[in-house]
Design a protein around this motif. Structure first.
Motif, PDB file in Angstrom:
ATOM      1  N   UNK A 270      25.996  45.900  54.192  1.00 16.18           N
ATOM      2  CA  UNK A 270      27.715  44.803  53.956  1.00 16.18           C
ATOM      3  C   UNK A 270      27.714  45.412  52.496  1.00 16.18           C
ATOM      4  N   UNK A 271      27.751  45.919  51.319  1.00 16.45           N
ATOM      5  CA  UNK A 271      27.740  45.847  50.280  1.00 16.45           C
ATOM      6  C   UNK A 271      28.941  47.756  50.577  1.00 16.45           C
ATOM      7  N   UNK A 272      28.989  48.049  51.641  1.00 13.11           N
ATOM      8  CA  UNK A 272      29.720  49.642  51.088  1.00 13.11           C
ATOM      9  C   UNK A 272      29.984  50.016  52.391  1.00 13.11           C
ATOM     10  N   UNK A 273      30.562  49.039  53.076  1.00 14.15           N
ATOM     11  CA  UNK A 273      30.748  48.415  54.756  1.00 14.15           C
ATOM     12  C   UNK A 273      32.101  47.770  53.771  1.00 14.15           C
ATOM     13  N   UNK A 274      32.084  46.783  53.162  1.00 17.89           N
ATOM     14  CA  UNK A 274      33.226  45.916  52.682  1.00 17.89           C
ATOM     15  C   UNK A 274      33.944  46.392  51.731  1.00 17.89           C
ATOM     16  N   UNK A 275      33.225  47.900  51.296  1.00 18.13           N
ATOM     17  CA  UNK A 275      33.910  48.770  49.606  1.00 18.13           C
ATOM     18  C   UNK A 275      34.601  49.324  50.790  1.00 18.13           C
TER      19      UNK A 275
ATOM     20  N   UNK B   3      50.389  58.822  46.621  1.00 20.94           N
ATOM     21  CA  UNK B   3      49.263  59.013  46.717  1.00 20.94           C
ATOM     22  C   UNK B   3      47.740  58.887  45.828  1.00 20.94           C
ATOM     23  N   UNK B   4      48.885  59.196  44.315  1.00 21.46           N
ATOM     24  CA  UNK B   4      47.810  58.978  43.343  1.00 21.46           C
ATOM     25  C   UNK B   4      47.601  57.942  43.487  1.00 21.46           C
ATOM     26  N   UNK B   5      48.080  56.572  43.711  1.00 26.81           N
ATOM     27  CA  UNK B   5      48.022  55.006  43.534  1.00 26.81           C
ATOM     28  C   UNK B   5      47.086  54.993  44.116  1.00 26.81           C
ATOM     29  N   UNK B   6      46.760  55.451  45.465  1.00 24.89           N
ATOM     30  CA  UNK B   6      46.149  55.254  46.837  1.00 24.89           C
ATOM     31  C   UNK B   6      44.558  55.697  46.095  1.00 24.89           C
ATOM     32  N   UNK B   7      44.903  57.138  45.252  1.00 27.29           N
ATOM     33  CA  UNK B   7      43.413  57.115  44.652  1.00 27.29           C
ATOM     34  C   UNK B   7      43.343  56.419  43.468  1.00 27.29           C
ATOM     35  N   UNK B   8      43.747  56.479  43.024  1.00 27.46           N
ATOM     36  CA  UNK B   8      43.891  55.059  41.536  1.00 27.46           C
ATOM     37  C   UNK B   8      42.264  53.723  42.431  1.00 27.46           C
ATOM     38  N   UNK B   9      43.650  53.684  43.634  1.00 29.94           N
ATOM     39  CA  UNK B   9      43.012  52.534  43.986  1.00 29.94           C
ATOM     40  C   UNK B   9      41.347  52.275  44.726  1.00 29.94           C
ATOM     41  N   UNK B  10      41.643  53.483  45.250  1.00 30.53           N
ATOM     42  CA  UNK B  10      40.253  53.731  46.210  1.00 30.53           C
ATOM     43  C   UNK B  10      38.819  54.396  45.095  1.00 30.53           C
ATOM     44  N   UNK B  11      39.891  54.732  44.324  1.00 30.26           N
ATOM     45  CA  UNK B  11      38.853  55.315  42.863  1.00 30.26           C
ATOM     46  C   UNK B  11      37.888  53.419  42.103  1.00 30.26           C
ATOM     47  N   UNK B  12      39.233  52.617  41.745  1.00 28.10           N
ATOM     48  CA  UNK B  12      38.915  51.524  41.242  1.00 28.10           C
ATOM     49  C   UNK B  12      37.908  50.767  42.488  1.00 28.10           C
ATOM     50  N   UNK B  13      37.665  51.128  43.344  1.00 28.51           N
ATOM     51  CA  UNK B  13      36.991  49.626  44.112  1.00 28.51           C
ATOM     52  C   UNK B  13      35.553  50.802  44.453  1.00 28.51           C
ATOM     53  N   UNK B  14      35.604  51.953  44.324  1.00 29.81           N
ATOM     54  CA  UNK B  14      33.960  52.717  44.866  1.00 29.81           C
ATOM     55  C   UNK B  14      33.674  52.077  43.371  1.00 29.81           C
TER      56      UNK B  14
ATOM     57  N   UNK C  47      34.243  50.088  41.171  1.00 26.09           N
ATOM     58  CA  UNK C  47      33.288  48.674  41.164  1.00 26.09           C
ATOM     59  C   UNK C  47      31.705  48.031  42.373  1.00 26.09           C
ATOM     60  N   UNK C  48      31.761  49.196  42.678  1.00 28.95           N
ATOM     61  CA  UNK C  48      30.862  49.318  43.958  1.00 28.95           C
ATOM     62  C   UNK C  48      29.591  49.508  43.455  1.00 28.95           C
ATOM     63  N   UNK C  49      29.797  50.895  42.608  1.00 27.88           N
ATOM     64  CA  UNK C  49      29.159  51.382  42.691  1.00 27.88           C
ATOM     65  C   UNK C  49      28.220  51.270  40.614  1.00 27.88           C
ATOM     66  N   UNK C  50      29.260  50.303  40.514  1.00 28.12           N
ATOM     67  CA  UNK C  50      29.436  50.262  38.493  1.00 28.12           C
ATOM     68  C   UNK C  50      29.079  51.470  37.592  1.00 28.12           C
ATOM     69  N   UNK C  51      30.180  51.815  37.818  1.00 24.25           N
ATOM     70  CA  UNK C  51      30.184  53.770  37.408  1.00 24.25           C
ATOM     71  C   UNK C  51      31.476  54.460  37.463  1.00 24.25           C
ATOM     72  N   UNK C  52      31.407  55.197  36.565  1.00 23.56           N
ATOM     73  CA  UNK C  52      32.834  55.326  36.259  1.00 23.56           C
ATOM     74  C   UNK C  52      33.092  57.318  36.211  1.00 23.56           C
TER      75      UNK C  52
END
Length: 1002
Positions: A426-431, A846-857, A859-864
């Motif tokens: 579930x976490x990975x599917x939602x993310x 596209x830059x905004x997209x990369x930032x949003x995708x990065x933030x989602x992941x 948060x999912x992995x609690x890692x930068x």
């Protein structure tokens, strides 16, 4: 959470019934949503038109345009103000900002215009404010006959039909082209007036008085109200009774009432015969097929009653286009659905495959329900969105279903298998779903016509993806809980053993080699990807492709100042030449003047008496539209060097501007015109074709009054102006109604009288004195343009430049710009510039997209750092998309770029779920890092391979359909998915292992 699942699973049957019930909304939406060929785009334009008869362009600019413009700049939500001031008329065009409310702006503009009406010249008409609609041609007919009089005989019938169709629901308007309007001229005999000592004002007043209605009102007799009415004769009969002067001289002794043709706006011809064009335009937000059928029924009934000497041909039917396109798209959709069924059955049990397919089908139906409220109709883009969605939606269901089956295999009971199977993924599917939603959401912010064109794609994908995730986490477990198979198959699916073998090979042989040399594995993948990007230089480019249609339009622009009759003759010569050279032409229409009524995507930037358009219907099986243009455009230009010729066909996208536009700003009109002429001649010397929105200078006769002569002879200026009016256009008087048709009427001298044989008559105590009119008027012949253009209040002129060598053109413009005075400003735009702006905008998004995708992941992995591992797969997908386009030599296009963006959200899913499995096993403590990576690869290989294969199978029909609009998107997604999946299976574990070693120093 487990308690909630127990409640849900305990009511599985009711929940499943509820989901099927909700899906009925999607079925209803699909059956009732409006259908169109291309997405409906908003036209946020408002026109303010002001007529001032007799004013020249300079007076119009100073006393009307400038006054209205200065006030309109204060209205909010107006992005751009442009205007054109011509003799007799001013037109100001307002472009609204994307976030402005058209109704509010229209109301504000009306208020502003009403407030300044008193500041305009007394003789100027009240400004008219009109919101421009995006008229979409629904049907167009050519009514033609050998004899134009036959067409005149059915004019009343066609005008009544025009009114009837206009009033139908779903119809915006109807355009009737090809008829000439008539007006009445009362032509005065100047000599007869002089002999009888009459003047035009006396006659005009007497005519006005004679035509005025008699207002009797009502009377009262014996407490009873009696209605009074007056029955007058027909206006023409009234004019026969008019008497003028003190001697009551009959009007017909000093004047002749003549019915004359007005200057025609259009001359229409079809297959060499005089014709009338009848075009119906669709209202906004309406369904093409249903409205078209209703209109066609009315039209067919009306045309059946026409005489045999009149023929009607339908030259354009949007319903037929829509139905043809949707048949092909629905076939592709059905094949895609079948491909998904086959794809899922390859690696899932039949029960699992059916569960996934039902979930995907329900996701699409329920996801369609909110689409109308998102401002999206059913068109090519939205159907393609559904096809892409089919390939993506299986991912969630496959992952959840596969993991539930795995939990059954390891021995969990019914509740635990379902719950644990969902909980683990579930976490990975939602993310990953949030990553896709965040990928497509910025596309909704894409501005202008491009944004309107592509809006349906992200809307469909966002809606269906959210529903898919919800159903994958609820509906799939409910079904699996309700129907439990007694024994889970060891190798589910048609080629289940192959997937098991592949999983073992990947986990036991390939992954150990990758982990042994992770840096080498990653660098190898990186080098391959970087080299692949270089192939973009050898890949063709086409922003929007030409449609595979049988229409070719020919724009003809002749010398400024040419009469419409002369233009029609010249256009006929061009058409005759083309018909003689082009054997594959099936029919031809000729529109002289304003041109085609917005048919086939063709429009003239500056139409007038010197322009014409030809619409050719060709046999595209013999020669395509693009091949026709390539072969014949230059030949026609060489055969008719005095005409500016453009051949075009329908483009599958928003209307495009000229390749290069040059806007010159200069306050001094003479300097501006000179600069335009100089740059035009310079560019034409380089072989470019140049047109201008102010046109080329035309022969102009400047009349001016000699006020010294007036004062010397004590003659009033009004007398001179009246005489000039009378020998030219005349003075408008009351309209005359004939057979219910209101016709303009004006008073003027007969054509035999000119400035050289008309005198000013000055009355006094003795005999009237006469002075030649020419004594008080100076005439100077010059050349001048017919209009003054403004852009945001500044005088300007725009050149449209067409050339095969744009580099040379840009260099010439740059050199010209460097030599301009400080008072002159030059800006360059056009289609090339618009495309550059689009790539800048899509780059930002596209830059905004990369930032949003990065933030989602993150948060999912609690890692930068870890999100960078998954984001790398986006680069791999981009490289793969370029490889696909290069290998197939499919042009990089607008939808190809959209395919690249789409991949950004799709491909991270595999990396997210793979890393999530590794992290879960590592944190559980039952595996060391190597076992965690190897076992995660074993578990995730089949879902990754299966979802990729299914997505590719869903898009193969589109890629092979030959549809030039969607082929780049399909090729990009297929190649990007395949390339990214293969290489990310190498790069993702290698990068993760490198990260682990650095992070934990092991």
């Amino acid at each position: 959470m487990k308690k909630l699942y127990e409640i849900l699973l305990g009511r599985s049957l009711l929940f499943i019934i509820l989901i099927f019930t909700v899906s009925i909304l999607g079925v209803y939406t699909f059956l009732t949503i409006e259908q169109r060929e291309i997405p409906e785009t908003e036209v946020n334009l408002v026109n303010v038109t002001t007529a001032w008869p007799g004013a020249d362009k300079s007076d119009m600019e100073t006393n009307v345009t400038n006054i209205i413009e200065s006030e309109l700049f204060n209205v909010e939500d107006i992005e751009d103000v442009s205007s054109v001031s011509q003799d007799d008329i001013s037109v100001i065009t307002l472009q609204l900002s994307d976030d402005g409310n058209p109704d509010d702006v229209l109301n504000d503009v009306n208020n502003v215009v009403s407030g300044i009406a008193s500041d305009l010249p007394e003789n100027a008409a009240e400004p008219e404010v009109e919101s421009l609609s995006n008229n979409f041609p629904l049907l167009s007919y050519q009514v033609h006959s050998e004899d134009v009089q036959n067409l005149d005989g059915i004019r009343d019938d066609l005008e009544k039909l025009e009114q009837e169709v206009t009033q139908m629901d779903g119809v915006d308007s109807v355009t009737l082209k090809g008829y000439e309007d008539y007006k009445y001229e009362i032509q005065l005999d100047w000599d007869a007036l002089a002999e009888n000592q009459l003047n035009p004002n006396e006659i005009m007043n007497e005519i006005e008085q004679s035509l005025n209605p008699v207002i009797l009102g009502q009377d009262t007799e014996d407490d009873e109200t009696v209605r009074l009415s007056f029955q007058d004769q027909k206006p023409l009969e009234v004019l026969e009774q008019v008497r003028v002067g003190t001697d009551d001289i009959p009007l017909d002794e000093v004047a002749e009432v003549s019915e004359v043709h007005e200057q025609p706006e259009d001359i229409v011809e079809y297959e060499g015969e005089p014709a009338v064009s009848f075009t119906v335009f669709l209202a906004a937000g309406e369904d093409v097929p249903s409205v078209s059928r209703k209109v066609e029924s009315i039209m067919d009934d009306s045309f059946e009653g026409l005489s045999d000497n009149i023929t009607v041909d339908n030259i354009s039917s949007e319903r037929e286009n829509v139905e043809d396109i949707f048949v092909g798209l629905y076939i592709s959709l059905a094949i895609a659905l079948l491909a998904v069924i086959v794809g899922t059955s390859l690696g899932l049990s039949w029960f699992g495959s059916i569960t996934v397919m039902i979930t995907v089908f329900l996701s699409v139906l329920i996801g369609l329900a909110p689409i109308p409220w998102m401002g999206v109709d059913l068109n090519q883009i939205s159907v393609i969105g559904l096809i892409i969605a089919l390939g993506i939606l299986v991912d969630d269901s496959i992952v959840v279903n596969d993991n539930i089956e795995r939990r059954f295999t390891v021995g969990d009971n019914k509740l635990d298998a379902v719950y644990n199977g969902v909980r683990e993924v579930a976490p990975s599917v939602i993310a990953s779903t949030l990553a896709i939603v965040f990928t497509f959401s910025p596309l909704l912010l894409l501005s202008g016509a491009n944004g309107d064109f592509i809006k349906a794609l992200p809307s469909i994908l966002i809606s269906t993806m959210i529903v898919s995730t919800v159903l994958a986490l609820t509906f799939v477990p409910a079904v699996r809980y309700l129907i439990v198979r007694k024994k889970a198959p060891k190798h589910p699916g048609i080629i289940g053993k192959a997937f098991t073998w592949g999983s073992n090979v990947y986990a036991d042989k390939l992954l150990p080699k990758i982990i042994k040399r992770p840096l080498l594995a990653f660098l190898t993948v990186l080098i391959i990807a970087v080299l692949s990007v270089g192939l973009i230089r050898f890949t063709p480019f086409e922003f929007f492709p030409e449609a595979d249609r049988s229409e070719v339009t020919v724009d003809l622009i002749f010398e400024e100042g040419q009469t419409i009759e002369k233009t029609h003759e010249d256009a006929q010569d061009v058409l005759s030449y083309m018909l003689g050279e082009m054997e594959h032409v099936e029919s031809a229409s000729l529109f002289t003047g304003d041109g085609l009524p917005n048919l086939f995507g063709a429009s003239l930037e500056q139409s007038g008496p010197n322009t014409a358009q030809i619409a050719l219907q060709i046999d595209k099986e013999q020669m395509s539209a693009s091949e026709t243009i390539d072969e014949y455009e230059n030949a026609v230009r060489e055969a008719f060097p005095k005409a500016t010729v453009f051949m075009e066909t329908i483009i599958q996208g928003p209307p495009a501007s000229a390749p290069i536009t040059v806007e010159i700003f200069e306050d001094d009109l003479e300097t501006l015109n000179n600069k335009v002429t100089d740059l035009t001649e310079t560019l034409e010397a380089d072989g470019a074709i140049v047109t201008s929105n102010i046109g080329s200078p035309v022969r102009t006769m400047n009349y001016s009054i000699d006020y010294g002569a007036l004062e010397e002879n004590d003659v009033s200026v009004s007398q001179v102006k009246n005489e000039l009016n009378m020998i030219s256009e005349g003075i408008p008087i009351q309209e005359i109604i004939v057979d219910g048709d209101s016709r303009e009427t004006n008073l003027k001298y007969s054509d035999e009288y000119t400035i050289d044989n008309v005198d000013i008559v000055k009355t006094g105590e003795g005999e009237p004195e006469t002075y030649p009119l020419s004594d008080f008027v100076n005439i100077e012949e010059t050349e001048d343009t017919t209009s003054i253009q403004h852009s945001n209040g500044e005088r300007t002129a725009e050149l449209q430049v067409y050339s095969d060598d744009e580099e040379t053109v840009n260099r010439t413009i740059e050199e010209f710009s460097s030599n301009l005075d400080e008072t002159t400003e030059l800006t360059v735009g056009g289609e090339s510039s618009d495309q550059a702006d689009f790539f800048i905008e899509i780059g930002i998004l596209f830059s905004v997209i990369l930032v949003l995708v990065y933030l989602v992941i993150a948060i999912e992995f609690n890692s930068v750092v870890m999100p960078l591992i998954t984001v790398f797969s986006i680069f791999l997908a981009f490289s793969g998309g370029i490889i696909g386009l290069f290998v197939t030599q499919t042009p990089i296009s607008f939808l190809g770029i959209m395919g690249m963006v789409s991949l950004s959200g799709i491909v991270v899913r595999n990396a997210v779920v793979l890393i999530d499995f590794i992290e879960a096993r590592r944190k559980a403590g039952r595996f060391d890092i190597y076992q965690a990576i190897f076992e995660s690869g074993r578990v995730r290989f089949k879902p990754i391979a299966l979802t990729t294969l299914t997505s590719i199978l869903a898009l193969v029909p589109v890629a092979l359909s030959g549809d030039v609009l969607f082929e780049p998107l399909a090729v990009t997604v297929i190649a990007g998915l395949a390339f990214s999946t293969i290489l990310s299976l190498i790069a993702t574990p290698a990068l993760y292992y490198l990260y682990y070693r650095v992070r934990y120093r092991k």
